[in-house]
Write a protein that holds these residues in place. Structure first.
Motif, PDB file in Angstrom:
ATOM      1  N   GLU A   1      19.035  -6.838   6.686  1.00  8.38           N
ATOM      2  CA  GLU A   1      18.780  -5.877   5.611  1.00  8.38           C
ATOM      3  C   GLU A   1      17.376  -5.289   5.723  1.00  8.38           C
ATOM      4  O   GLU A   1      17.189  -4.070   5.605  1.00  8.38           O
ATOM      5  CB  GLU A   1      18.960  -6.554   4.262  1.00  8.38           C
TER       6      GLU A   1
ATOM      7  N   ALA B   1      21.052 -12.576   7.283  1.00 14.31           N
ATOM      8  CA  ALA B   1      21.377 -11.442   6.413  1.00 14.31           C
ATOM      9  C   ALA B   1      20.114 -10.744   5.925  1.00 14.31           C
ATOM     10  O   ALA B   1      20.054  -9.508   5.861  1.00 14.31           O
ATOM     11  CB  ALA B   1      22.215 -11.922   5.232  1.00 14.31           C
TER      12      ALA B   1
ATOM     13  N   ALA C   1      21.867 -16.999   5.623  1.00 12.84           N
ATOM     14  CA  ALA C   1      21.123 -16.227   4.629  1.00 12.84           C
ATOM     15  C   ALA C   1      19.905 -15.570   5.261  1.00 12.84           C
ATOM     16  O   ALA C   1      19.572 -14.411   4.953  1.00 12.84           O
ATOM     17  CB  ALA C   1      20.704 -17.131   3.476  1.00 12.84           C
TER      18      ALA C   1
ATOM     19  N   TYR D   1      30.209 -19.318  -2.596  1.00 12.61           N
ATOM     20  CA  TYR D   1      30.162 -18.087  -1.803  1.00 12.61           C
ATOM     21  C   TYR D   1      28.834 -17.363  -1.898  1.00 12.61           C
ATOM     22  O   TYR D   1      28.537 -16.503  -1.065  1.00 12.61           O
ATOM     23  CB  TYR D   1      31.291 -17.151  -2.252  1.00 12.61           C
ATOM     24  N   GLU D   2      28.041 -17.666  -2.881  1.00 10.81           N
ATOM     25  CA  GLU D   2      26.769 -16.965  -3.068  1.00 10.81           C
ATOM     26  C   GLU D   2      25.641 -17.626  -2.285  1.00 10.81           C
ATOM     27  O   GLU D   2      24.565 -17.080  -2.167  1.00 10.81           O
ATOM     28  CB  GLU D   2      26.410 -16.877  -4.547  1.00 10.81           C
TER      29      GLU D   2
ATOM     30  N   ALA E   1      28.557  -9.952   5.506  1.00 14.41           N
ATOM     31  CA  ALA E   1      28.993 -10.663   4.303  1.00 14.41           C
ATOM     32  C   ALA E   1      30.305 -11.392   4.556  1.00 14.41           C
ATOM     33  O   ALA E   1      30.507 -12.513   4.068  1.00 14.41           O
ATOM     34  CB  ALA E   1      29.147  -9.690   3.137  1.00 14.41           C
ATOM     35  N   ASP E   2      31.214 -10.783   5.322  1.00  8.05           N
ATOM     36  CA  ASP E   2      32.461 -11.464   5.678  1.00  8.05           C
ATOM     37  C   ASP E   2      32.154 -12.742   6.457  1.00  8.05           C
ATOM     38  O   ASP E   2      32.779 -13.783   6.236  1.00  8.05           O
ATOM     39  CB  ASP E   2      33.345 -10.547   6.533  1.00  8.05           C
TER      40      ASP E   2
ATOM     41  N   GLN F   1      30.468  -8.819  12.371  1.00  4.10           N
ATOM     42  CA  GLN F   1      30.858 -10.183  12.719  1.00  4.10           C
ATOM     43  C   GLN F   1      32.160 -10.143  13.511  1.00  4.10           C
ATOM     44  O   GLN F   1      33.063  -9.369  13.206  1.00  4.10           O
ATOM     45  CB  GLN F   1      31.051 -11.008  11.449  1.00  4.10           C
TER      46      GLN F   1
ATOM     47  N   ARG G   1      29.428 -14.565   6.335  1.00  4.24           N
ATOM     48  CA  ARG G   1      28.811 -15.570   5.463  1.00  4.24           C
ATOM     49  C   ARG G   1      29.841 -16.216   4.534  1.00  4.24           C
ATOM     50  O   ARG G   1      29.792 -17.422   4.288  1.00  4.24           O
ATOM     51  CB  ARG G   1      27.694 -14.939   4.638  1.00  4.24           C
ATOM     52  N   ARG G   2      30.769 -15.437   4.019  1.00  2.00           N
ATOM     53  CA  ARG G   2      31.721 -15.980   3.053  1.00  2.00           C
ATOM     54  C   ARG G   2      32.782 -16.850   3.734  1.00  2.00           C
ATOM     55  O   ARG G   2      33.216 -17.864   3.173  1.00  2.00           O
ATOM     56  CB  ARG G   2      32.336 -14.847   2.235  1.00  2.00           C
TER      57      ARG G   2
ATOM     58  N   THR H   1      31.992  -7.253   8.194  1.00  2.00           N
ATOM     59  CA  THR H   1      30.572  -7.213   7.874  1.00  2.00           C
ATOM     60  C   THR H   1      29.914  -8.590   7.967  1.00  2.00           C
ATOM     61  O   THR H   1      30.576  -9.622   8.082  1.00  2.00           O
ATOM     62  CB  THR H   1      30.364  -6.683   6.449  1.00  2.00           C
TER      63      THR H   1
END
Length: 346
Positions: A112, A108, A105, A344-345, A318-319, A120, A321-322, A316
């Motif tokens: 940003e 990320a 987190a 996932y959040e 996000a990929d 990734q 992290r998830r 990405t």
């Protein structure tokens, strides 16, 4: 066209060697050199590739448009923070993204805030054999998928010297084979089938390493599909790496991890259909990139294409992290002894 400038931050992960070869071969790229804190790793990289070592990390960052991070996992956050101070850079980051959900987190947020474009590294997405699997799934030939099994690993743990490497130091790696090998399987499952809801996992270290060298995780989807992930650092040999079972047929894949790469020279992907004009077994002529030796290089090439053209990166942050959320839930399950929901959040 002006060549884009790339630098490498860290050679702790062996994949840096594959990336370096891809960068050197790219006509639109000027490989500026690398930074590595440890002299032994730096000397080996310089001898292998004949590229410059920068002793000033921030100087290399400033000189480059893109940075490729291939350090120990625990160092990803600090290196991305250093890149973020220059703003607007492009970053290719080795898997996994971080050693914890919290660190992911923070990475990320750094990206940003500084306008970084972070890709990734998930090489399974670029192997042509996996694109073919996705096409088979999309065609509906296998019907409703009920069970998937992914076995991914190697035998490096059988080498007495492996236990001294950073992969086996939980402070540097975040865990053992589940995070190291299982993250590949987690992203493959997300990419092909979407996101599971929960997981039950068991980890162990029969090799007596500081981290787990064997793990099994069972992911469950909202539609009832089960996906089993088995990882190990003691797979001396193996064959099928991926098994997909559906109401209309079966798909079996070999040759896409170190244990199964030497098993065969042809017939890596086999597909069975229960009914229809293609009823029965057939074998694809496609050879996996992992078998041909062009696997991790494809990640670097995809990053180069995005950097040069300005296109969105194909994988990405996000990929990253998830997929990590799936592995984190598996570790929580192994500790609790219960099935755990996947957050996932974060």
């Amino acid at each position: 066209m002006t060549r884009r400038r790339i630098g490498i931050l860290g050679f702790a992960h062996y994949h840096a060697n594959f990336w370096t070869r891809a960068f050197k071969a790219a006509p639109d790229i000027a490989l500026m050199g690398f930074w590595e804190a440890y002299d032994g790793l730096a000397d080996a990289a310089r001898a292998e590739h004949g590229i410059d070592r920068w002793t000033e990390r921030d100087g290399l960052i400033a000189a480059c448009d893109g940075l490729a991070i291939c350090s120990a996992t625990a160092d990803h956050e600090g290196l991305i923070a250093a890149v973020a101070r220059r703003r607007g850079k492009w970053v290719l980051c080795e898997k996994p993204l971080a050693t914890s959900v919290e660190a992911g987190a923070r990475i990320a947020a750094l990206a940003e805030d500084a306008g970084l474009t972070v890709m990734q590294s998930f090489p399974k997405r670029f192997d042509p054999i996996n694109a073919e699997i996705r096409a088979v799934l999309a065609s509906g030939a296998l019907g409703r998928i009920t069970l998937v099994r992914v076995r991914h690993g190697h035998s490096h743990g059988l080498d007495p010297s492996f236990g001294a490497q950073w992969f086996c130091d939980p402070a540097l790696s975040g865990g053992g084979t589940l995070i190291d090998e299982g993250i590949h399987a987690a992203d493959f499952l997300r990419w092909c089938f979407g996101e599971p809801e929960s997981v039950s996992a068991t980890i162990a270290s029969p090799l007596r390493l500081r981290v787990e060298d064997s793990a099994v995780a069972s992911f469950v989807y909202a539609n009832g599909m089960i996906a089993e992930v088995a990882t190990s650092w003691s797979f001396a040999a193996a064959d099928h790496s991926i098994e997909i079972y559906g109401t209309g047929g079966t798909l079996l894949l070999s040759g896409v991890d170190i244990a199964s790469r030497p098993t065969r020279e042809t017939g890596f992907l086999s597909i069975f259909e229960r009914e229809g004009p293609r009823k029965g077994w057939r074998t694809s002529p496609t050879v996996p990139g992992f078998k041909t030796g062009l696997f991790h290089e494809q990640v670097a090439s995809a990053f180069v294409k995005a950097l040069v053209t300005g296109a969105p990166v194909p994988v990405t942050i996000a990929d990253g992290r998830r997929a990590f959320a799936m592995i984190d839930a598996a570790y929580r399950s192994a500790r609790s002894g219960r099935r755990e929901a996947i957050d996932y959040e974060g």
